[in-house]
Design an enzyme around this catalytic site. Sequence first.
Site, PDB file in Angstrom:
ATOM      1  N   THR A 183      -9.416   6.346   5.287  1.00  0.00           N
ATOM      2  CA  THR A 183      -8.299   5.406   5.131  1.00  0.00           C
ATOM      3  C   THR A 183      -7.501   5.274   6.430  1.00  0.00           C
ATOM      4  O   THR A 183      -6.338   4.904   6.418  1.00  0.00           O
ATOM      5  CB  THR A 183      -7.346   5.864   4.004  1.00  0.00           C
ATOM      6  OG1 THR A 183      -6.943   7.212   4.303  1.00  0.00           O
ATOM      7  CG2 THR A 183      -7.986   5.798   2.644  1.00  0.00           C
TER       8      THR A 183
ATOM      9  N   LYS B  10       4.448  -0.042  -0.003  1.00  0.00           N
ATOM     10  CA  LYS B  10       3.024   0.243  -0.208  1.00  0.00           C
ATOM     11  C   LYS B  10       2.836   1.526  -1.024  1.00  0.00           C
ATOM     12  O   LYS B  10       3.629   2.460  -0.931  1.00  0.00           O
ATOM     13  CB  LYS B  10       2.331   0.391   1.151  1.00  0.00           C
ATOM     14  CG  LYS B  10       2.259  -0.933   1.912  1.00  0.00           C
ATOM     15  CD  LYS B  10       1.607  -0.763   3.274  1.00  0.00           C
ATOM     16  CE  LYS B  10       2.385   0.183   4.143  1.00  0.00           C
ATOM     17  NZ  LYS B  10       1.899   0.198   5.535  1.00  0.00           N
TER      18      LYS B  10
ATOM     19  N   GLY C  81      -5.926   3.646   9.360  1.00  0.00           N
ATOM     20  CA  GLY C  81      -5.606   2.263   9.734  1.00  0.00           C
ATOM     21  C   GLY C  81      -5.452   1.297   8.577  1.00  0.00           C
ATOM     22  O   GLY C  81      -5.398   0.082   8.791  1.00  0.00           O
ATOM     23  N   THR C  82      -5.345   1.819   7.351  1.00  0.00           N
ATOM     24  CA  THR C  82      -5.199   0.912   6.201  1.00  0.00           C
ATOM     25  C   THR C  82      -3.924   0.053   6.322  1.00  0.00           C
ATOM     26  O   THR C  82      -3.948  -1.149   6.046  1.00  0.00           O
ATOM     27  CB  THR C  82      -5.130   1.694   4.867  1.00  0.00           C
ATOM     28  OG1 THR C  82      -4.234   2.793   5.046  1.00  0.00           O
ATOM     29  CG2 THR C  82      -6.486   2.197   4.442  1.00  0.00           C
ATOM     30  N   GLY C  83      -2.841   0.706   6.734  1.00  0.00           N
ATOM     31  CA  GLY C  83      -1.561  -0.015   6.837  1.00  0.00           C
ATOM     32  C   GLY C  83      -1.614  -1.085   7.916  1.00  0.00           C
ATOM     33  O   GLY C  83      -1.116  -2.210   7.716  1.00  0.00           O
ATOM     34  N   CYS C  84      -2.223  -0.755   9.055  1.00  0.00           N
ATOM     35  CA  CYS C  84      -2.334  -1.720  10.164  1.00  0.00           C
ATOM     36  C   CYS C  84      -3.173  -2.914   9.723  1.00  0.00           C
ATOM     37  O   CYS C  84      -2.822  -4.071   9.965  1.00  0.00           O
ATOM     38  CB  CYS C  84      -3.005  -1.076  11.378  1.00  0.00           C
ATOM     39  SG  CYS C  84      -2.165   0.388  11.999  1.00  0.00           S
TER      40      CYS C  84
END
Length: 272
Positions: A210, A177, A212-215
């Site tokens: 941003t 990412k 929690g973007t990855g979750c």
Amino acid sequence: MRLKVNKALTIAGSDSGGGAGIQSDLKTFQELSVYGMSVITAVTAQNTLGVHGVYPVPLEGIEAQLDAIGHDLQPGAVKTGMLFSKEIIEAAATAVQEFGWINVVVDPVMVAKDGTVLLENNAIQAMKEHLLPLAKIVTPNRMEAEVLIGNTVTSPEDRRQAAVMLWEMGAEIVVMKGGHDENDDMSNDLVYNGSEFYELKGRRVATKNTHGTGCTFSACVTAELAIGKTPKEALLTAKQFIQAAIEYGIEAGSGHGPTNHWAYRRLSHESR
Ligand SMILES: Nc1ncnc2c1ncn2[C@@H]1O[C@H](COP(=O)(O)OP(=O)(O)OP(=O)(O)O)[C@@H](O)[C@H]1O
Ligand SMILES: Cc1ncc(CO)c(N)n1
């Protein structure tokens, strides 16, 4: 009339603030009409300003949740988020194998934005040994990739090399990412599937919201796999989902706010 549904499971930590972890995952599953289930590994006392406490669930309680799901509800896809310890990683990996769970998406969560540890140091080896070989897709950010491969990742060539190394550790598809490369106008993610590289392209949005973007991204990939989409289709949809969630942000809290989990659905309806 009983409707047959697609089901997805998240094995992750609870974020009391609602933007990351179990909460972001279940919200995302729901947005995509996928029935969400959860195994809670730890409770965090958290808001947009940071993590104020981490309370792991006793191992027995985690194993009981995994068994309860395994003996009754077959998920079409599973994601892992905050796993916190070596023992929890081993329990998750055992359940995946015992119950034959497929479409496993590993988001190798390690630290929160404020630096709070969400995965103990001595758990990294267990993640490499037990979980990565079971992963259909692994979704590290730059720092997580660096920890897993034991090297820095700065240039585009480093990024490609890191993806290959993670693939060699057993993950079928690696998504590097790009959210943290703040000097770039784009926030592109690099995908490697063992035979080709491709990019998930997205404009970088200037925002501090941003959390929690990855979750959210990995939950969307999981939901799409549960629906029966191919990994590439699932990744492309997840990129659109997270782009909308960041771009059409909401105001909640005074720190790093959450993303807008319903933006993608609203946009899809509007364009019909
Ligand atoms: N400011 C931004 N603008 C556009 N896209 C972004 C931005 N920040 C992150 N993304 C995208 O969001 C997705 C998640 O990536 P990110 O690198 O933020 O994950 P992460 O660090 O694991 O997130 P988390 O905060 O949940 O730990 C990726 O597709 C990334 O490109
Ligand atoms: C519970 C939880 N999982 C993951 C993250 C990473 O975003 C977080 N901050 N909290």
